[in-house]
Design a protein around this motif. Structure first.
Motif, short mmCIF file in Angstrom:
data_model
loop_
_atom_site.label_atom_id
_atom_site.label_comp_id
_atom_site.label_asym_id
_atom_site.label_seq_id
_atom_site.Cartn_x
_atom_site.Cartn_y
_atom_site.Cartn_z
N LEU A 118 -4.55 -3.64 3.14
CA LEU A 118 -4.61 -5.31 2.91
C LEU A 118 -3.52 -5.60 2.27
N ILE A 119 -3.02 -4.93 1.34
CA ILE A 119 -1.52 -5.17 0.55
C ILE A 119 -0.37 -5.06 1.50
N VAL A 120 -0.20 -3.84 2.24
CA VAL A 120 0.75 -4.08 3.12
C VAL A 120 0.90 -4.94 4.21
N GLY A 121 -0.37 -5.45 4.49
CA GLY A 121 -0.33 -6.36 5.64
C GLY A 121 0.02 -7.86 5.21
N GLU A 122 -0.51 -8.03 4.08
CA GLU A 122 -0.23 -9.24 3.14
C GLU A 122 1.16 -9.45 3.01
N VAL A 123 2.02 -8.35 2.54
CA VAL A 123 3.51 -8.39 2.32
C VAL A 123 4.15 -8.48 3.47
N ILE A 124 4.05 -7.84 4.68
CA ILE A 124 4.61 -8.19 5.81
C ILE A 124 4.33 -9.46 6.59
N ASP A 138 -4.11 6.82 -3.69
CA ASP A 138 -5.55 7.03 -3.94
C ASP A 138 -5.35 8.10 -5.34
N PHE A 139 -4.71 9.09 -5.50
CA PHE A 139 -4.65 9.66 -6.65
C PHE A 139 -3.64 9.86 -7.47
N GLN A 140 -2.94 8.67 -7.67
CA GLN A 140 -1.61 9.02 -7.96
C GLN A 140 -1.64 8.35 -9.41
N ARG A 141 -0.59 8.84 -10.44
CA ARG A 141 -0.50 8.31 -11.77
C ARG A 141 0.03 7.09 -11.69
N ARG A 142 0.67 6.58 -10.82
CA ARG A 142 1.29 5.43 -10.88
C ARG A 142 1.18 4.67 -9.26
N GLY A 143 1.11 3.39 -9.19
CA GLY A 143 0.79 2.70 -8.02
C GLY A 143 -0.38 1.81 -7.92
N SER A 144 -0.40 0.87 -8.79
CA SER A 144 -1.66 0.04 -8.59
C SER A 144 -1.28 -1.03 -7.49
N ASN A 145 -2.33 -1.88 -7.11
CA ASN A 145 -2.32 -2.55 -6.01
C ASN A 145 -1.10 -3.62 -6.14
N ASP A 146 -0.87 -4.02 -7.27
CA ASP A 146 0.30 -4.93 -7.63
C ASP A 146 1.67 -4.26 -7.32
N ASP A 147 1.59 -2.93 -7.96
CA ASP A 147 2.79 -2.05 -7.79
C ASP A 147 3.16 -2.04 -6.21
N VAL A 148 2.26 -1.66 -5.44
CA VAL A 148 2.62 -1.40 -4.20
C VAL A 148 2.78 -2.59 -3.39
N LYS A 149 2.37 -3.58 -3.70
CA LYS A 149 2.67 -5.07 -3.04
C LYS A 149 4.11 -5.24 -3.56
N GLU A 150 4.81 -5.00 -4.78
CA GLU A 150 6.05 -5.18 -4.89
C GLU A 150 6.79 -4.24 -4.20
N ALA A 151 6.46 -3.01 -4.13
CA ALA A 151 7.15 -1.83 -3.35
C ALA A 151 7.67 -2.19 -1.92
N VAL A 152 6.55 -2.77 -1.31
CA VAL A 152 6.73 -3.04 -0.02
C VAL A 152 7.70 -4.44 0.26
#
Length: 660
Positions: free
Chosen positions: A62-68, A27-41
């Protein structure tokens, strides 16, 4: 690393929680867009991660669930291989709607069940607000009054239905956990809290282990990329101890930090969106830290939380940092108590926080206040629950203050780390070549090991020496010409040495503070100034607030016992407005004045040597002033200063030549 090699902590109803997982706080990060989180998972699952931590407030479910689900379809994992944790947010504490709000997360994750569901914080915001942090037009958080025990009862029902395998807590303190344990049907299986080398949280973790509650560490690396980090803050990654160990082990500093927690039997959920770091963070099982290395990392503990700037909220119109509620929030809004843990604290980097109510000890020019009386006053204050003591070299009572503190430590009433001790560099000690030497004069008298906060008492200097007020034959003060910026540089070195946890200013004006900010390496943590109903100091305080500098009010009651009072001076205690409010609230005028400042988010250090008044001054958390009452007290402002130190007039750095 193969997923099966990661140790698991037993969790009833599950296959166990893997001790290494991926955090997705975004939520408050300098890095970590939704696409970044998706690739990270995705990368994490491919690397062998099988535990994923998210929350409704993170907006990543939503992103975590989608990738899993994609990885399940690809055959990389099965649902039962993955351990999913999410959390109930503060706006969802209405017991009637806990199930419905859980289903929002459940739907986002699109998983048959959640392995672990946590109450994110013990307090609630306004029900079902559209904002994550609902605020009113004055910047105060809008609260709900739901009891977390009622929330817990509804969480238990989710386990009964099979929607959730296990339930737990996040950011609860010991007394809150004990209350849950005493009243629950299903015991919490996990507590998620901030833990890293700067915040060991040992007592709370030991308590959890004694109750068979597992512990998960968020921000295990100190969250160096947080958007609210101060530019001059030291980071865990700069610590020589960690650099040395990492080099010796041929590992990264992050891996050493995670291994340190792993060897304490703590689950870790480091977050990253960088592929090589995600891979590194799981690769911590092929080395051990020796006992000496563990002790060395333990020694870095500063009680320093990183969850700070973005989430300052208000309890009964009293601004309190969210991270501090772990310590000060109990059963509902902060209640009046003589217990130290009820006093809100202001975050001060490198310390456990600055209690918002402390004892002042300036009595040198008072009608009462011998060193013996100060000694007894400090002991009385500690017994009442005060944990902040303010003194100064010029007060000539540091030895009495230190003796009282050490006597209470010997009695077992407090430990040194429980206390926040402030003293100040006097004006005759501004010679940069002798600041360290003069600092030790105070430290040796206090005999307290280190100082929590060391202030430059005034921006101008008197003639070098130990005569506090050197005067010439003409009756005027003899000045020195030392620049307070040179003084500040020497103060910074005291922090570097670990002799002082934080440094700040006293009696500086805006232009002087700005000059320090423009030239400093370590930012001032605090400004101590005169503030009371006759001197609101609003512009200066607003300026400090905009710069992240906390403010402490000395003479918060106008110091009616000062020996230099003029018979024509107004007296705060005679004000009809204050008398009326005090009568209505069934409080003293002193308590109303202190509450007025507390609701302005100002730390107060009233001084007294009278036991009854010491106790009264501490007892200001069980009532609040209305907006109209605050306005009525603000209206008393006359710009009346009782501490002008007029003998400083004529020095180029005299602060009160400027309006503020």
């Amino acid at each position: 690393m193969a997923a099966e090699k990661i140790p698991v902590v037993p969790i009833p109803g599950t296959r166990g929680i893997p001790m290494i997982g991926l955090g997705t706080f975004n939520d408050f990060q300098r890095r970590g867009s939704n696409d970044d989180v998706k690739e990270a998972v995705k990368i994490a699952i491919d690397c062998g991660y099988r535990s994923f931590d998210t929350a409704y407030a993170y907006q990543t479910e939503l992103i975590v669930g989608e990738v899993i689900n994609e990885k399940i379809k690809e055959g990389v994992v099965k649902r039962e291989d993955v351990f999913i944790t999410t959390k109930l947010w503060n706006t969802h504490h209405n017991p009637v709607h806990v199930r419905a709000n859980f289903l929002k997360s459940h739907q986002n994750l699109n998983c048959e069940y959640v392995d672990l569901y946590l109450i994110h914080w013990p307090f609630g915001f306004e029900d079902d607000a559209t904002e994550t942090f609902p605020m009113d037009d004055k910047g105060y958080a809008r609260f709900s009054d739901h009891d977390y025990m009622d929330v817990w009862t509804e969480m238990e029902k989710l386990v009964d239905e099979g929607l959730v395998k296990a339930i737990g807590l996040s950011n609860f303190n010991k007394s809150q956990i004990e209350r849950v344990l005493q009243n629950c049907r299903i015991k919490p299986c996990n507590l998620q809290i901030e833990v890293h080398p700067y915040l060991s949280n040992k007592k709370l973790i030991d308590f959890c282990f004694s109750k068979d509650i597992s512990v998960t560490a968020y921000a295990p690396l100190g969250n160096p990329n947080r958007s609210w980090a101060k530019g001059n803050e030291h980071t865990i990654f700069e610590e020589p101890i960690l650099k040395d160990i990492a080099k010796k082990k041929n590992k990264s500093i992050a891996q050493v930090c995670l291994r340190f927690l792993h060897q304490r039997n703590i689950i870790v959920i480091p977050k990253s969106v960088t592929p090589h770091r995600i891979k590194e963070n799981i690769d911590i099982l092929d080395f051990d830290l020796s006992d000496d290395e563990m002790k060395a990392i333990w020694s870095l503990d500063k009680g320093a939380r990183v969850l700070e700037e973005p989430t300052v909220i208000t309890i009964n119109k009293l601004n309190v940092n969210v991270s501090d509620l772990i310590e000060c929030y109990s059963e509902g809004p902060v209640s009046c108590s003589m217990a130290a843990e009820k006093v809100p604290v202001v975050p001060i980097t490198g310390t456990r926080g600055y209690p918002m109510i402390g004892l002042g000890t300036f009595t040198i020019f008072e009608k009462r206040g011998s060193n013996d009386e100060v000694y007894e006053a400090v002991k009385c204050a500690i017994d009442c629950g005060y944990r902040s003591i303010d003194c100064a070299y010029v007060y000539q009572n540091e030895e009495s203050v230190g003796q009282a503190i050490n006597d209470k430590i010997k009695e077992g009433v407090v430990k040194r780390e429980d206390l926040f001790i402030t003293t100040k560099l006097w004006d005759t000690h501004h010679n940069p070549a002798h600041i360290r030497e003069n600092f030790f004069k105070s430290l040796n008298k206090l005999n307290c090991g280190y100082l929590d906060l060391y202030l430059v008492h005034w921006p101008f200097g008197f003639e070098d020496g130990d005569v506090c007020f050197p005067m010439g034959d003409d009756g005027k003060a003899r000045f020195s010409d030392h620049d307070y910026l040179d003084v500040w540089k020497e103060m910074e070195k005291l922090v570097d040495e670990g002799l002082v946890k934080a440094i700040g200013l006293s009696n500086f004006n805006i232009s002087q503070i700005e000059r320090v900010l423009q030239n400093c390496r370590i930012k001032p943590a605090n400004l101590q100034i005169e503030v009371h109903p006759y001197l609101s100091n609003k512009k200066l305080i607003d300026f400090c607030s905009s710069k992240g500098i906390s403010v402490t009010a000395y003479a918060p009651l106008g110091n009616p016992n000062r020996t230099w009072a003029d018979s024509k001076d107004p007296i705060i205690f005679d004000e009809p407005v204050l008398k009326e409010i005090a009568q209505r609230k069934k409080k003293t005028i002193a308590q109303v004045c202190l509450r007025f400042l507390l609701q302005r988010n100002i730390i107060v250090i009233p001084k007294s040597v009278t036991p009854q008044r010491i106790k009264e001054n501490f007892d200001i958390l069980d009532f609040e002033l209305t907006d109209d009452e605050m306005k009525a007290i603000f209206a008393l402002d006359r710009g009346k200063r009782f501490y002008a130190l007029g003998i400083g007039i004529g020095h180029k750095y005299y602060p009160f030549n400027d309006e503020y």
